[in-house]
Design a protein around this motif. Sequence first.
Motif, mmCIF file in Angstrom:
data_model
loop_
_atom_site.group_PDB
_atom_site.id
_atom_site.type_symbol
_atom_site.label_atom_id
_atom_site.label_comp_id
_atom_site.label_asym_id
_atom_site.label_seq_id
_atom_site.Cartn_x
_atom_site.Cartn_y
_atom_site.Cartn_z
ATOM 1 N N TYR A 1 0.835 -1.206 0.000
ATOM 2 C CA TYR A 1 0.000 0.000 0.000
ATOM 3 C C TYR A 1 0.873 1.261 0.000
ATOM 4 O O TYR A 1 0.839 2.048 0.937
ATOM 5 N N PRO A 2 1.660 1.454 -1.070
ATOM 6 C CA PRO A 2 2.560 2.615 -1.109
ATOM 7 C C PRO A 2 1.819 3.950 -1.116
ATOM 8 O O PRO A 2 2.384 4.971 -0.710
ATOM 9 N N ASN A 3 0.565 3.949 -1.575
ATOM 10 C CA ASN A 3 -0.232 5.174 -1.616
ATOM 11 C C ASN A 3 -1.394 5.137 -0.632
ATOM 12 O O ASN A 3 -2.310 5.965 -0.724
ATOM 13 N N GLY A 4 -1.364 4.196 0.286
ATOM 14 C CA GLY A 4 -2.434 4.075 1.270
ATOM 15 C C GLY A 4 -2.314 5.167 2.323
ATOM 16 O O GLY A 4 -1.332 5.219 3.064
ATOM 17 N N THR A 5 -3.301 6.033 2.383
ATOM 18 C CA THR A 5 -3.226 7.177 3.296
ATOM 19 C C THR A 5 -3.028 6.741 4.746
ATOM 20 O O THR A 5 -2.132 7.232 5.442
ATOM 21 N N PHE A 6 -3.862 5.825 5.209
ATOM 22 C CA PHE A 6 -3.755 5.397 6.603
ATOM 23 C C PHE A 6 -2.501 4.562 6.845
ATOM 24 O O PHE A 6 -1.841 4.707 7.868
ATOM 25 N N VAL A 7 -2.181 3.676 5.912
ATOM 26 C CA VAL A 7 -0.981 2.844 6.094
ATOM 27 C C VAL A 7 0.256 3.721 6.222
ATOM 28 O O VAL A 7 1.083 3.544 7.135
ATOM 29 N N GLN A 8 0.387 4.702 5.325
ATOM 30 C CA GLN A 8 1.610 5.501 5.282
ATOM 31 C C GLN A 8 1.677 6.589 6.354
ATOM 32 O O GLN A 8 2.777 6.941 6.810
ATOM 33 N N ASN A 9 0.537 7.126 6.734
ATOM 34 C CA ASN A 9 0.544 8.299 7.623
ATOM 35 C C ASN A 9 0.019 8.035 9.030
ATOM 36 O O ASN A 9 0.090 8.928 9.881
ATOM 37 N N TYR A 10 -0.503 6.851 9.260
ATOM 38 C CA TYR A 10 -1.090 6.526 10.561
ATOM 39 C C TYR A 10 -0.431 5.266 11.119
ATOM 40 O O TYR A 10 0.207 5.296 12.173
ATOM 41 N N TRP A 11 -0.557 4.145 10.378
ATOM 42 C CA TRP A 11 -0.125 2.869 10.936
ATOM 43 C C TRP A 11 1.382 2.663 10.929
ATOM 44 O O TRP A 11 1.962 2.252 11.944
ATOM 45 N N LEU B 1 6.083 10.003 15.214
ATOM 46 C CA LEU B 1 4.675 10.248 15.519
ATOM 47 C C LEU B 1 4.215 11.652 15.144
ATOM 48 O O LEU B 1 3.011 11.922 15.132
ATOM 49 N N SER B 2 5.144 12.522 14.811
ATOM 50 C CA SER B 2 4.733 13.843 14.322
ATOM 51 C C SER B 2 3.993 13.708 12.995
ATOM 52 O O SER B 2 3.150 14.544 12.650
ATOM 53 N N LEU B 3 4.284 12.626 12.256
ATOM 54 C CA LEU B 3 3.620 12.403 10.970
ATOM 55 C C LEU B 3 2.131 12.104 11.133
ATOM 56 O O LEU B 3 1.340 12.324 10.213
ATOM 57 N N THR B 4 1.761 11.588 12.298
ATOM 58 C CA THR B 4 0.369 11.151 12.486
ATOM 59 C C THR B 4 -0.544 12.270 12.981
ATOM 60 O O THR B 4 -1.764 12.088 13.027
#
Length: 215
Positions: A141-151, A173-176
């Motif tokens: 999921y290289p473009n998965g919003t939640f995968v990349q920015n949350y999980w 965690l600043s990314l989240t």
Amino acid sequence: LHTDYILQVNYWLAFFRHDEGGMQRLLRQSAEIPGGYALLLLEQANVEASHGRFEKAGSLTVATSERMAHDGDTDLAASGLAQAALWQAEAGSTAEARRLIEQAQRVSHNKQIATLAALVYAELGDSKKALSMGETLDRQYPNGTFVQNYWLPLIRAKVELQRGRAAKAVSLLSLTEPFDVAAPDEFHTGSLYPAYARGQAYLAAGDGKRAGDAF
């Protein structure tokens, strides 16, 4: 509009209002709606966990998930087990957390279970497995919003915390932050989990003020 989801939302509202009678009434009503009873039993397990009654919550989750799996709803059954594994890991019940997440993975292999499994293993200190599962999610999921920015930031931050690198965890965690109040598919509601993890990271870094703000 008498659906299992509407029942679930009403159950949440009763919980927030401390309406124990309303919660029990909805649980009884749920028997008349397909899928409703098992769903509300999982919510009852969440309530037990919120009060710190983890043994009762875990037993209820396992029994309900087995019923769901028997009825063919394997994804929801596995989701309940995986979320229970995460509570147990956070509470320090490592053996129970590992047992539950392994059971969840036997029931379903979907993205939600893989994601929660990686987070549980990170919390348990099994960094190699957590990072390996995270890398698989990253590739898939290289473009998965939640995968990349949350999980992935959460999983990697938990690993860094286990390794004693609190400053690195804070940075990850600043990314989240833009997603703190989001409700990803892995949770039934917004859990504020990134903010909670950020509080843990600040606490480990010795920054009590920012830890307090995050919590």
